[in-house]
Design a protein around this motif. Sequence first.
Motif, short mmCIF file in Angstrom:
data_model
loop_
_atom_site.label_atom_id
_atom_site.label_comp_id
_atom_site.label_asym_id
_atom_site.label_seq_id
_atom_site.Cartn_x
_atom_site.Cartn_y
_atom_site.Cartn_z
N HIS A 87 32.95 43.58 48.47
CA HIS A 87 33.74 44.65 49.03
C HIS A 87 34.91 45.20 48.23
O HIS A 87 36.05 45.24 48.48
CB HIS A 87 34.19 44.17 50.35
CG HIS A 87 33.20 43.65 51.24
ND1 HIS A 87 32.09 44.21 51.76
CD2 HIS A 87 32.96 42.11 51.61
CE1 HIS A 87 31.37 43.64 52.38
NE2 HIS A 87 31.85 42.19 52.57
N ILE A 88 34.49 45.83 46.99
CA ILE A 88 35.55 46.28 46.08
C ILE A 88 36.27 47.45 46.53
O ILE A 88 37.46 47.61 46.67
CB ILE A 88 34.78 46.53 44.85
CG1 ILE A 88 34.12 45.29 44.34
CG2 ILE A 88 35.65 46.99 43.77
CD1 ILE A 88 33.17 45.60 43.18
N GLU A 89 35.50 48.22 47.25
CA GLU A 89 36.11 49.41 47.67
C GLU A 89 37.19 49.45 48.91
O GLU A 89 38.09 50.22 48.92
CB GLU A 89 35.00 50.50 48.41
CG GLU A 89 34.02 51.06 47.45
CD GLU A 89 34.78 51.68 46.34
OE1 GLU A 89 35.60 52.57 46.51
OE2 GLU A 89 34.34 51.62 44.84
N GLU A 90 37.02 48.50 49.55
CA GLU A 90 37.72 47.81 50.80
C GLU A 90 39.16 47.29 50.05
O GLU A 90 40.35 47.94 50.48
CB GLU A 90 37.41 46.93 51.51
CG GLU A 90 38.37 46.27 52.60
CD GLU A 90 38.01 45.17 53.13
OE1 GLU A 90 38.66 44.70 54.20
OE2 GLU A 90 36.89 44.59 52.88
N ASP A 91 38.88 46.79 48.96
CA ASP A 91 40.32 46.33 48.48
C ASP A 91 40.83 47.15 47.47
O ASP A 91 42.16 47.18 47.54
CB ASP A 91 39.75 44.97 47.36
CG ASP A 91 39.56 43.68 48.23
OD1 ASP A 91 40.16 43.73 49.48
OD2 ASP A 91 39.02 42.76 47.84
N LYS A 92 40.21 48.04 47.10
CA LYS A 92 40.93 49.36 46.33
C LYS A 92 41.79 49.82 47.31
O LYS A 92 42.85 50.53 46.69
CB LYS A 92 40.13 50.28 45.88
CG LYS A 92 38.98 49.71 44.52
CD LYS A 92 38.05 50.80 44.29
CE LYS A 92 37.42 50.51 42.81
NZ LYS A 92 36.36 51.25 42.48
N LEU A 93 41.62 50.06 48.63
CA LEU A 93 42.25 50.60 49.38
C LEU A 93 43.47 49.79 50.24
O LEU A 93 44.49 50.21 50.24
CB LEU A 93 41.78 51.33 50.67
CG LEU A 93 42.42 51.86 51.73
CD1 LEU A 93 43.13 53.16 51.08
CD2 LEU A 93 41.25 52.61 52.84
N ASN A 94 42.80 48.83 50.67
CA ASN A 94 43.87 47.92 51.31
C ASN A 94 44.57 46.66 50.46
O ASN A 94 45.87 46.35 50.76
CB ASN A 94 43.20 47.00 52.38
CG ASN A 94 42.54 47.75 53.28
OD1 ASN A 94 43.01 48.81 53.91
ND2 ASN A 94 41.27 47.29 54.13
#
Length: 298
Positions: A87-94
Amino acid sequence: MVSSPSIPSLNSGWKTFQEVHIPIQYLVIVPRILFLFTASDFRTVMIPVALFTILSTPYIDLHSFLAALFWTWLHLLQFCVSNQSLHIEEDKLNKPWRPIPSNLIHISTTRQLRWLLLPACICLSVHYRITSAGVLLSLAFVAHNELGFGSHWLLRNACNAWGYVMFNAGAVGIANPEVLKDGRLFHSFVYNGLVIFTTIHAQDFRDVEGDKIIGRQTLPIVYPEGSRLAILVSMWGWTSGLIATCHGIHAWLSLIFGAVGLVIGLRFYCFRSARDDRMSYTLYNLWLVWTQFVHLPA
């Protein structure tokens, strides 16, 4: 952003580990990466499990306690590496400071590490004679992450409850195996699992935006209003129920605990910014530690 130009990442330096000579900077970056994978879960997993282990064990020596902490952390690392590599995209934001979005480690290296940690954790569990807890906990990780159970709120809550119970059982089993023979402790595990199953969506309010990006159907996304009402009602209900069934608590302590549960539940309901939700979740974890303590066998 946590990456530093003076310390290389594993994106460019992985081959160096295959050579005989390991530059000193890698002795710094590797522990740093491993810590950052688990950093945000210390207060939600490490501290509650450590306290549960201490409180449920009448006698514990330092060596056994440290061994229990290491077992807990290694399994937490397995979960975090698995989850964050998917879940890379989630961590880029959060959470852009985590190792993958901050370019401290490559995604392919992370996936290799994930599947190395699985047998390592099982072998460690076999060594400490808590094979069942280690295997069941690792299965919970696979179900939550690789099988996608964490994308649906009901299965996600079930995996979280399952995981927390196994974390506690494993740590206690290392600290003092004899304690696990006490049937009353089994009831504590059941209580703990039910409390977590009905309230753990408290962790999802703070991550709504990132969860939407990857299509995760958490309770706050599916039922925005109902999930906040549910956390208010469930926290108040569990607090009241646990107080009513634990007769050793003094009246004034019961009043304090009841008020704390209600206030934290109200905070989730009334204050809804991401910053407020992070603070509410921190308070929730303090409440969760108390619920584990109050129904432990005397």
